[in-house]
Design an enzyme around this catalytic site. Structure first.
Site, mmCIF file in Angstrom:
data_model
loop_
_atom_site.group_PDB
_atom_site.id
_atom_site.type_symbol
_atom_site.label_atom_id
_atom_site.label_comp_id
_atom_site.label_asym_id
_atom_site.label_seq_id
_atom_site.Cartn_x
_atom_site.Cartn_y
_atom_site.Cartn_z
ATOM 1 N N LYS A 73 52.632 42.304 42.706
ATOM 2 C CA LYS A 73 51.985 43.283 43.587
ATOM 3 C C LYS A 73 52.695 43.459 44.933
ATOM 4 C CE LYS A 73 47.155 43.298 42.152
ATOM 5 N NZ LYS A 73 45.802 43.023 42.636
ATOM 6 N N ASP A 109 42.458 48.685 44.647
ATOM 7 C CA ASP A 109 41.435 47.641 44.810
ATOM 8 C C ASP A 109 40.502 48.013 45.961
ATOM 9 O OD1 ASP A 109 42.223 46.018 42.740
ATOM 10 O OD2 ASP A 109 43.495 44.732 43.973
ATOM 11 N N GLY A 133 38.752 32.695 50.738
ATOM 12 C CA GLY A 133 40.042 32.914 50.086
ATOM 13 C C GLY A 133 40.984 33.666 51.004
ATOM 14 N N ALA A 134 42.288 33.476 50.764
ATOM 15 C CA ALA A 134 43.294 34.139 51.612
ATOM 16 C C ALA A 134 44.473 34.602 50.756
ATOM 17 C CB ALA A 134 43.756 33.178 52.710
ATOM 18 N N GLY A 135 44.192 34.926 49.479
ATOM 19 C CA GLY A 135 45.243 35.399 48.580
ATOM 20 C C GLY A 135 45.343 36.922 48.609
ATOM 21 N N GLY A 136 45.887 37.482 47.524
ATOM 22 C CA GLY A 136 46.133 38.925 47.462
ATOM 23 C C GLY A 136 44.864 39.751 47.583
ATOM 24 N N ARG A 159 40.968 27.124 51.449
ATOM 25 C CA ARG A 159 41.396 25.740 51.204
ATOM 26 C C ARG A 159 42.590 25.400 52.082
ATOM 27 N NH1 ARG A 159 43.370 24.494 45.214
ATOM 28 N NH2 ARG A 159 44.803 26.182 45.771
ATOM 29 N N GLY A 255 32.026 41.164 39.942
ATOM 30 C CA GLY A 255 33.310 41.852 40.044
ATOM 31 C C GLY A 255 33.520 43.005 39.071
HETATM 32 P P1 NAP Z 1 45.438 34.619 44.562
HETATM 33 O O1 NAP Z 1 46.255 35.542 45.390
HETATM 34 O O2 NAP Z 1 46.106 33.657 43.656
HETATM 35 O O3 NAP Z 1 44.483 33.777 45.580
HETATM 36 C C1 NAP Z 1 43.682 32.741 45.095
HETATM 37 C C2 NAP Z 1 42.809 32.177 46.230
HETATM 38 O O4 NAP Z 1 41.942 31.192 45.633
HETATM 39 C C3 NAP Z 1 43.577 31.466 47.343
HETATM 40 O O5 NAP Z 1 42.902 31.667 48.563
HETATM 41 C C4 NAP Z 1 43.475 29.974 46.921
HETATM 42 O O6 NAP Z 1 43.500 29.080 48.005
HETATM 43 C C5 NAP Z 1 42.098 29.950 46.311
HETATM 44 N N1 NAP Z 1 41.936 28.871 45.342
HETATM 45 C C6 NAP Z 1 42.419 28.845 44.068
HETATM 46 N N2 NAP Z 1 42.035 27.689 43.458
HETATM 47 C C7 NAP Z 1 41.317 26.982 44.357
HETATM 48 C C8 NAP Z 1 40.650 25.732 44.341
HETATM 49 N N3 NAP Z 1 40.654 24.957 43.247
HETATM 50 N N4 NAP Z 1 40.001 25.323 45.449
HETATM 51 C C9 NAP Z 1 39.975 26.075 46.564
HETATM 52 N N5 NAP Z 1 40.591 27.298 46.658
HETATM 53 C C10 NAP Z 1 41.252 27.736 45.567
HETATM 54 O O7 NAP Z 1 44.408 35.413 43.638
HETATM 55 P P2 NAP Z 1 43.832 36.900 43.844
HETATM 56 O O8 NAP Z 1 44.749 37.889 43.248
HETATM 57 O O9 NAP Z 1 43.414 37.068 45.257
HETATM 58 O O10 NAP Z 1 42.552 36.865 42.858
HETATM 59 C C11 NAP Z 1 41.458 36.038 43.171
HETATM 60 C C12 NAP Z 1 40.261 36.339 42.257
HETATM 61 O O11 NAP Z 1 39.841 37.689 42.423
HETATM 62 C C13 NAP Z 1 40.549 36.175 40.756
HETATM 63 O O12 NAP Z 1 39.437 35.531 40.173
HETATM 64 C C14 NAP Z 1 40.651 37.594 40.245
HETATM 65 O O13 NAP Z 1 40.234 37.709 38.886
HETATM 66 C C15 NAP Z 1 39.663 38.300 41.162
HETATM 67 N N6 NAP Z 1 39.973 39.741 41.273
HETATM 68 C C16 NAP Z 1 39.052 40.605 40.791
HETATM 69 C C17 NAP Z 1 39.299 41.969 40.872
HETATM 70 C C18 NAP Z 1 38.274 42.934 40.332
HETATM 71 O O14 NAP Z 1 38.617 44.102 40.092
HETATM 72 N N7 NAP Z 1 37.021 42.538 40.187
HETATM 73 C C19 NAP Z 1 40.493 42.443 41.447
HETATM 74 C C20 NAP Z 1 41.416 41.514 41.956
HETATM 75 C C21 NAP Z 1 41.137 40.144 41.853
HETATM 76 P P3 NAP Z 1 44.907 28.501 48.615
HETATM 77 O O15 NAP Z 1 45.395 29.551 49.580
HETATM 78 O O16 NAP Z 1 44.503 27.241 49.281
HETATM 79 O O17 NAP Z 1 45.820 28.291 47.440
#
Ligand code: NAP
Length: 293
Positions: A73, A109, A133-136, A159, A255
């Site tokens: 992305k 999104d 959370g602080a990911g994408g 985290r 979601g």
């Molecule tokens: P990402 O960029 O990989 O970010 C993952 C986040 O989760 C980070 O902040 C990470 O913390 C945290 N994390 C992961 N495992 C953890 C644990 N065991 N303990 C504490 N924190 C943890 O992922 P993303 O793309 O943002 O997606 C995140 C979620 O959103 C997924 O479940 C995805 O399916 C969902 N999503 C849904 C939609 C929808 O249309 N409904 C669209 C996009 C995403 P760290 O920074 O500490 O690693």
């Protein structure tokens, strides 16, 4: 499902790595069928080393566009001709439109998040909100909240505390917003912050299948009946977090609506037509139920 395709059938592709779990091919192909478009949507597993070849094939083969998922992305941006304002600020693209050989990147999104939260707009605007959370996806949530809901205070809880600080510094500057605070994700410490937030959004993968028992908090004092709790996870449809929040009287949003709404916006960008959202949502629920059996 349709199984005949012709010389002028239009192709739209999903690229990511891995992509096996995606519901997007189901959503888009059912929508093409319902709207009677001679289009097909296929998923391609593209490792990072092949990203540039996959993107050049869009113009070389004349694809109508792409959906882009993890881990591409952000990296795809430098391979595109132009970006929407949203994609540019968020720094991530999930949809590409091929306009006569020029590739335009969008982040739909934002539409999914907006559609999920709009029914609560009056309550959220000007209030205190927490994003876990602080990911994408957190980037898209933070952008949407600041742009469309103007919260008074926005807590980023993660985290890895340093990633939360990085997002705070980036968006403070980019969007001139000064309501940020950051915290480390540590359940006993965050309960008070969550409890005093009007809106809580989980953008982490905690509680996602197959880890159904996990939750960012299992403390009932985190929630109350004044709140709205939004979990981006769509599998399961209701995470442990949402079950607990609902038990405490909060209104909860899963979601699935975001998933379908972001897909609908991508569909519109490629085809200029509206996706029949109600029908798609019902078909998707049936499809997931069948798959889970
Ligand atoms: P990402 O960029 O990989 O970010 C993952 C986040 O989760 C980070 O902040 C990470 O913390 C945290 N994390 C992961 N495992 C953890 C644990 N065991 N303990 C504490 N924190 C943890 O992922 P993303 O793309 O943002 O997606 C995140 C979620 O959103 C997924 O479940 C995805 O399916 C969902 N999503 C849904 C939609 C929808 O249309 N409904 C669209 C996009 C995403 P760290 O920074 O500490 O690693």
């Amino acid at each position: 499902m349709r199984n005949s395709f012709y010389a002028n059938t239009e192709l739209i592709a999903l690229i990511g790595h891995p992509i096996k779990q995606s519901y997007s091919p189901f959503i888009q192909n059912v929508a093409f069928e319902l709207v009677k478009l001679d289009h097909i949507y296929l998923a391609f597993d593209v490792p990072s080393d092949n990203l540039k070849y996959a993107v050049s094939s869009v113009t070389a083969l004349g694809l109508k566009g792409l959906n882009v998922t993890l881990p591409h992305k952000e990296k795809i941006i430098r391979l595109l001709d132009d970006l929407s304002e949203e994609a540019s600020i968020i720094g991530a693209v999930n949809t590409v439109v091929n306009d006569h050989g020029k590739l335009f990147g969008y982040n739909t999104d934002v539409n999914g998040i907006l559609e999920s939260l709009l029914p609560f707009k009056d309550e959220i605007t000007g209030s205190k909100v927490s994003v876990i959370g602080a990911g994408g996806s957190a980037r898209a949530v933070i952008y949407t909240l600041i742009r469309h809901f103007k919260p008074e205070e926005l807590f980023i809880i993660n985290r890895t505390h340093q990633r939360a600080d990085t997002l705070m510094n980036y968006f403070s500057l980019k969007m001139r917003y000064d309501g940020f605070h950051t915290m480390e994700l540590f359940p006993p410490n965050i309960a008070g912050t969550l409890e005093s937030s009007k809106l809580i959004v989980n953008t982490t993968t905690i509680g996602m299948a197959p880890n159904l028992d996990d939750s960012i908090t299992d403390l009932e004092e985190s929630f109350n009946e004044e709140q709205i709790v939004f979990d981006l996870i769509y599998n399961p449809a209701k995470t442990n977090l949402l079950k607990l929040a609902e038990k405490c009287g909060a209104r909860v949003i899963g979601g699935m609506k975001m998933l379908v709404s972001q897909a609908a916006k991508s569909f519109e960008l490629w085809t200029g037509k509206k996706m029949p959202i109600e029908q798609i949502s019902k078909s998707l629920e049936l499809y997931i139920d069948e798959k889970e059996k």
